[in-house]
Scaffold this motif. Structure first.
Motif, PDB file in Angstrom:
ATOM      1  N   ASN A 104      17.756  -8.441   8.149  1.00 39.26           N
ATOM      2  CA  ASN A 104      16.425  -8.698   9.029  1.00 39.26           C
ATOM      3  C   ASN A 104      15.714  -9.702   8.771  1.00 39.26           C
ATOM      4  O   ASN A 104      15.984 -10.401   7.855  1.00 39.26           O
ATOM      5  CB  ASN A 104      15.728  -7.160   8.605  1.00 39.26           C
ATOM      6  CG  ASN A 104      15.018  -7.469   7.543  1.00 39.26           C
ATOM      7  OD1 ASN A 104      15.320  -7.683   6.376  1.00 39.26           O
ATOM      8  ND2 ASN A 104      13.622  -6.819   7.499  1.00 39.26           N
ATOM      9  N   LYS A 105      14.558  -9.636   9.422  1.00 38.82           N
ATOM     10  CA  LYS A 105      13.711 -10.785   9.055  1.00 38.82           C
ATOM     11  C   LYS A 105      12.492 -10.301   9.444  1.00 38.82           C
ATOM     12  O   LYS A 105      11.973  -9.288  10.238  1.00 38.82           O
ATOM     13  CB  LYS A 105      13.880 -11.976   9.933  1.00 38.82           C
ATOM     14  CG  LYS A 105      13.669 -12.068  11.496  1.00 38.82           C
ATOM     15  CD  LYS A 105      13.751 -13.423  12.090  1.00 38.82           C
ATOM     16  CE  LYS A 105      13.482 -13.721  13.517  1.00 38.82           C
ATOM     17  NZ  LYS A 105      13.704 -15.027  13.919  1.00 38.82           N
ATOM     18  N   GLN A 106      11.302 -11.030   8.763  1.00 40.90           N
ATOM     19  CA  GLN A 106       9.999 -10.792   8.890  1.00 40.90           C
ATOM     20  C   GLN A 106       9.057 -12.004   8.978  1.00 40.90           C
ATOM     21  O   GLN A 106       9.792 -12.936   8.791  1.00 40.90           O
ATOM     22  CB  GLN A 106       9.530 -10.000   7.720  1.00 40.90           C
ATOM     23  CG  GLN A 106       9.878  -8.679   7.375  1.00 40.90           C
ATOM     24  CD  GLN A 106       9.370  -7.548   8.214  1.00 40.90           C
ATOM     25  OE1 GLN A 106       8.514  -7.817   8.996  1.00 40.90           O
ATOM     26  NE2 GLN A 106       9.696  -6.205   8.043  1.00 40.90           N
ATOM     27  N   THR A 107       8.072 -11.831   9.523  1.00 35.16           N
ATOM     28  CA  THR A 107       7.101 -13.114   9.633  1.00 35.16           C
ATOM     29  C   THR A 107       6.689 -13.746   8.465  1.00 35.16           C
ATOM     30  O   THR A 107       6.765 -12.774   7.174  1.00 35.16           O
ATOM     31  CB  THR A 107       5.782 -12.629  10.534  1.00 35.16           C
ATOM     32  OG1 THR A 107       4.762 -13.992  10.401  1.00 35.16           O
ATOM     33  CG2 THR A 107       5.160 -11.600   9.561  1.00 35.16           C
ATOM     34  N   SER A 108       6.623 -14.874   8.224  1.00 33.94           N
ATOM     35  CA  SER A 108       6.513 -15.398   6.950  1.00 33.94           C
ATOM     36  C   SER A 108       5.026 -15.547   6.507  1.00 33.94           C
ATOM     37  O   SER A 108       4.737 -16.088   5.552  1.00 33.94           O
ATOM     38  CB  SER A 108       7.307 -17.223   7.098  1.00 33.94           C
ATOM     39  OG  SER A 108       6.441 -17.878   7.794  1.00 33.94           O
ATOM     40  N   GLY A 109       4.351 -15.398   7.730  1.00 32.51           N
ATOM     41  CA  GLY A 109       2.730 -15.407   7.295  1.00 32.51           C
ATOM     42  C   GLY A 109       2.171 -16.599   7.531  1.00 32.51           C
ATOM     43  O   GLY A 109       1.043 -16.948   7.270  1.00 32.51           O
ATOM     44  N   GLY A 133      -0.761 -24.020   4.860  1.00 31.06           N
ATOM     45  CA  GLY A 133      -1.053 -23.822   3.703  1.00 31.06           C
ATOM     46  C   GLY A 133      -1.339 -22.604   3.309  1.00 31.06           C
ATOM     47  O   GLY A 133      -2.617 -21.974   3.097  1.00 31.06           O
ATOM     48  N   SER A 134      -0.351 -21.852   3.215  1.00 33.07           N
ATOM     49  CA  SER A 134      -0.638 -20.244   2.886  1.00 33.07           C
ATOM     50  C   SER A 134       0.495 -19.753   1.924  1.00 33.07           C
ATOM     51  O   SER A 134       1.521 -20.420   1.907  1.00 33.07           O
ATOM     52  CB  SER A 134      -0.746 -19.463   4.091  1.00 33.07           C
ATOM     53  OG  SER A 134       0.577 -19.354   4.699  1.00 33.07           O
ATOM     54  N   VAL A 135       0.454 -18.385   1.435  1.00 33.25           N
ATOM     55  CA  VAL A 135       1.406 -17.794   0.625  1.00 33.25           C
ATOM     56  C   VAL A 135       1.548 -16.354   1.013  1.00 33.25           C
ATOM     57  O   VAL A 135       0.386 -15.861   1.734  1.00 33.25           O
ATOM     58  CB  VAL A 135       1.190 -17.981  -0.774  1.00 33.25           C
ATOM     59  CG1 VAL A 135      -0.319 -17.153  -1.175  1.00 33.25           C
ATOM     60  CG2 VAL A 135       2.186 -17.143  -1.513  1.00 33.25           C
ATOM     61  N   ALA A 136       2.423 -15.731   1.260  1.00 39.07           N
ATOM     62  CA  ALA A 136       2.773 -14.458   1.620  1.00 39.07           C
ATOM     63  C   ALA A 136       3.746 -13.724   0.610  1.00 39.07           C
ATOM     64  O   ALA A 136       4.620 -14.374  -0.015  1.00 39.07           O
ATOM     65  CB  ALA A 136       3.523 -14.494   2.902  1.00 39.07           C
ATOM     66  N   VAL A 137       3.366 -12.377   0.755  1.00 39.04           N
ATOM     67  CA  VAL A 137       4.247 -11.533  -0.419  1.00 39.04           C
ATOM     68  C   VAL A 137       4.863 -10.419   0.385  1.00 39.04           C
ATOM     69  O   VAL A 137       4.077  -9.799   1.224  1.00 39.04           O
ATOM     70  CB  VAL A 137       3.373 -11.069  -1.478  1.00 39.04           C
ATOM     71  CG1 VAL A 137       4.090  -9.916  -2.541  1.00 39.04           C
ATOM     72  CG2 VAL A 137       2.669 -12.170  -2.065  1.00 39.04           C
ATOM     73  N   ASP A 147      10.369  -5.735   3.817  1.00 35.63           N
ATOM     74  CA  ASP A 147       9.585  -4.774   4.152  1.00 35.63           C
ATOM     75  C   ASP A 147       8.362  -5.875   4.850  1.00 35.63           C
ATOM     76  O   ASP A 147       8.469  -6.946   4.636  1.00 35.63           O
ATOM     77  CB  ASP A 147       9.002  -4.074   3.347  1.00 35.63           C
ATOM     78  CG  ASP A 147       8.652  -2.674   3.769  1.00 35.63           C
ATOM     79  OD1 ASP A 147       8.310  -2.577   4.962  1.00 35.63           O
ATOM     80  OD2 ASP A 147       8.214  -1.550   2.947  1.00 35.63           O
ATOM     81  N   SER A 148       7.365  -4.957   5.429  1.00 34.46           N
ATOM     82  CA  SER A 148       6.296  -5.508   6.079  1.00 34.46           C
ATOM     83  C   SER A 148       5.119  -6.297   4.986  1.00 34.46           C
ATOM     84  O   SER A 148       5.229  -5.740   3.980  1.00 34.46           O
ATOM     85  CB  SER A 148       5.307  -4.485   6.850  1.00 34.46           C
ATOM     86  OG  SER A 148       6.210  -3.777   8.068  1.00 34.46           O
ATOM     87  N   MET A 149       4.640  -7.209   5.318  1.00 33.83           N
ATOM     88  CA  MET A 149       4.048  -8.157   4.531  1.00 33.83           C
ATOM     89  C   MET A 149       2.898  -7.327   3.802  1.00 33.83           C
ATOM     90  O   MET A 149       2.283  -6.749   4.369  1.00 33.83           O
ATOM     91  CB  MET A 149       3.334  -9.153   5.168  1.00 33.83           C
ATOM     92  CG  MET A 149       2.720 -10.342   4.339  1.00 33.83           C
ATOM     93  SD  MET A 149       2.429 -12.010   5.559  1.00 33.83           S
ATOM     94  CE  MET A 149       1.744 -11.311   6.808  1.00 33.83           C
ATOM     95  N   ALA A 150       2.784  -7.643   2.554  1.00 31.55           N
ATOM     96  CA  ALA A 150       1.885  -6.886   1.834  1.00 31.55           C
ATOM     97  C   ALA A 150       0.650  -7.783   1.562  1.00 31.55           C
ATOM     98  O   ALA A 150      -0.628  -7.145   1.264  1.00 31.55           O
ATOM     99  CB  ALA A 150       2.349  -6.519   0.228  1.00 31.55           C
ATOM    100  N   GLN A 151       0.780  -8.889   1.400  1.00 25.08           N
ATOM    101  CA  GLN A 151      -0.516  -9.831   1.162  1.00 25.08           C
ATOM    102  C   GLN A 151      -0.362 -11.277   1.908  1.00 25.08           C
ATOM    103  O   GLN A 151       1.020 -11.755   1.805  1.00 25.08           O
ATOM    104  CB  GLN A 151      -0.756 -10.267  -0.508  1.00 25.08           C
ATOM    105  CG  GLN A 151      -1.616  -9.222  -0.949  1.00 25.08           C
ATOM    106  CD  GLN A 151      -1.674  -9.712  -2.334  1.00 25.08           C
ATOM    107  OE1 GLN A 151      -0.922  -9.383  -3.314  1.00 25.08           O
ATOM    108  NE2 GLN A 151      -2.880  -9.705  -2.927  1.00 25.08           N
ATOM    109  N   ASN A 152      -1.338 -11.776   2.528  1.00 19.70           N
ATOM    110  CA  ASN A 152      -1.001 -12.944   3.196  1.00 19.70           C
ATOM    111  C   ASN A 152      -2.577 -14.022   2.861  1.00 19.70           C
ATOM    112  O   ASN A 152      -3.323 -13.449   3.306  1.00 19.70           O
ATOM    113  CB  ASN A 152      -0.984 -13.082   4.501  1.00 19.70           C
ATOM    114  CG  ASN A 152      -0.531 -14.313   5.193  1.00 19.70           C
ATOM    115  OD1 ASN A 152      -0.873 -14.348   6.619  1.00 19.70           O
ATOM    116  ND2 ASN A 152      -0.030 -15.336   4.514  1.00 19.70           N
ATOM    117  N   ILE A 153      -2.368 -15.055   2.037  1.00 15.84           N
ATOM    118  CA  ILE A 153      -3.607 -15.838   1.601  1.00 15.84           C
ATOM    119  C   ILE A 153      -3.469 -17.155   2.082  1.00 15.84           C
ATOM    120  O   ILE A 153      -2.339 -17.875   1.870  1.00 15.84           O
ATOM    121  CB  ILE A 153      -3.667 -15.866   0.056  1.00 15.84           C
ATOM    122  CG1 ILE A 153      -3.840 -14.171  -0.550  1.00 15.84           C
ATOM    123  CG2 ILE A 153      -4.991 -16.473  -0.202  1.00 15.84           C
ATOM    124  CD1 ILE A 153      -3.781 -14.290  -1.910  1.00 15.84           C
TER     125      ILE A 153
END
Length: 374
Positions: A104-109, A133-137, A147-153
């Motif tokens: 599967n794939k998810q957005t990278s944020g 310039g961001s990070v995703a978890v 799974d769906s993104m938990a954090q995106n800064i």
């Protein structure tokens, strides 16, 4: 021949057989074409030869790969350098059947994901997005599904270079040796950002009292690695063509040395890229792209300091990523522009590299990871 000699001979030959059967090389690329074999898998034998065993299509620009701790799953930065896009994808690798299957794939944020890491517990995935310039978890399920993104800064600060540092550009996401801190080298801001990472929380990233380590101006911190002894960290700086050496303790980095990755006669146009340390902790390797196209080799002293001991051409153009197998016997380099992969044998005594004669072609090859299966 006595029994002892026979025993060691059999054990020696068996170890080579195991190596050749169970060590795999995973290659990613800027393929830009869904019909192309965008991820390819090869077996690496005891002589450094590569034999292709699997591939996958229908994926755009899997520019960076990482492997789950148990080896079952391959995670990739996908839709890299695709305007208004960016994703991370998961695949299942079966070494017995030699198959690579999309899950599967998810957005990278964020746009242009360039680096992806998996927590040692196999339950969390973190990716760095360069362009915005961001990070995703993301949490990882037991079957390898993202799974769906938990954090995106996202970050908005910058540094002083008028063209390359107008905004944050997070270039990698690296866990500390104990996986309780996450480090984010930010080329655009001249910072190595850091967060505490609590694997038991729904949002594992939390700010610390020291949210970043400032690098030299116009350094452009890119990739980061820790020494096996966990006492030192090494950051390669793309724009300055340097490596900064840090002591590491309790989540805090303290710079103790800065040394050029490039030859003294090279005065500008630095494009330092990747950095790795041999499993025995005695040597550090760093790739230089552009004018040099080589691997710089350094010895590591007991106090963590580096000393340059040579350079090895990568026999291609633009060595973006390289990897060292866990035995420390081989280094595999990928040349993006020339589209070739070169296998080197590593001398464990001198640290120097020698081309094995193995070379495979893969258009726009950008990343390599190596995994031994038991």
């Amino acid at each position: 021949m006595n029994l002892k000699t026979i025993f060691f001979t059999i054990a020696f030959l068996a170890s080579f057989h195991i190596f050749s059967q169970n060590t795999y090389v995973f290659l990613g690329s800027y393929n830009r074409d869904k019909e192309a074999e965008s991820i390819q898998v090869y077996q690496l034998d005891s002589e450094g030869r590569l034999t292709k065993v699997a591939s996958t299509t229908n994926v755009i620009n899997p520019s960076y790969l990482t492997i789950s701790p148990n080896g079952k799953y391959i995670y990739a930065c996908t839709d890299t350098k695709t305007p208004n896009a960016g994703s991370i994808s998961s695949f299942e690798f079966n070494p017995k059947n030699k198959t690579l299957t999309f899950l599967n794939k998810q957005t990278s944020g964020g746009e242009n994901p360039v680096y992806i890491s998996v927590h040692k517990n196999g339950k969390w995935l973190v990716n760095a997005n360069y362009t915005d310039g961001s990070v995703a978890v993301h949490p990882l399920l037991e079957n390898g599904i993202i799974d769906s993104m938990a954090q995106n800064i996202h970050y908005s600060d910058r540094s002083i270079h008028k063209e390359r540092q107008t905004r944050s550009h997070v270039h990698s996401a690296v866990f500390s040796p104990e996986f309780d801190v996450l480090f984010l080298p930010d080329l655009g801001a001249d910072k190595i950002r850091s967060y505490a990472f609590d694997e038991n929380q729904k949002k594992p990233l939390t700010e610390t009292q020291i949210p970043f380590t400032k690098t030299d101006l116009e350094a452009g911190p890119r990739h980061f690695t820790f020494h096996p002894n966990q006492k030192f960290g090494y950051c390669i700086e793309e724009m300055s063509g340097s490596i900064s050496v840090y002591t590491y303790k309790n989540g805090i980095l303290q710079q103790i040395q800065r040394i050029n990755t490039h030859a003294d006669e090279i005065k500008e146009g630095f494009e330092s890229s990747d950095i790795h340390i041999s499993p025995d902790g005695k040597f550090l390797y760093a790739s230089n792209r552009g004018k040099e196209n080589n691997i710089a080799v350094f010895s590591i002293s007991e106090n963590g300091f580096l000393k340059n001991i040579g350079y090895q051409s990568t026999f291609g153009d633009h060595p973006r990523i390289f990897a060292i197998d866990e035995s420390g016997k081989f280094l595999v380099a990928t040349n993006v522009i020339s589209g070739n992969v070169i296998v080197f044998k590593r001398n464990p005594i001198t640290g120097l590299l020698q081309k094995t004669g193995t070379e495979v072609k893969m258009e726009n090859v950008s990343c390599v990871q190596i995994k031994k299966y038991y």
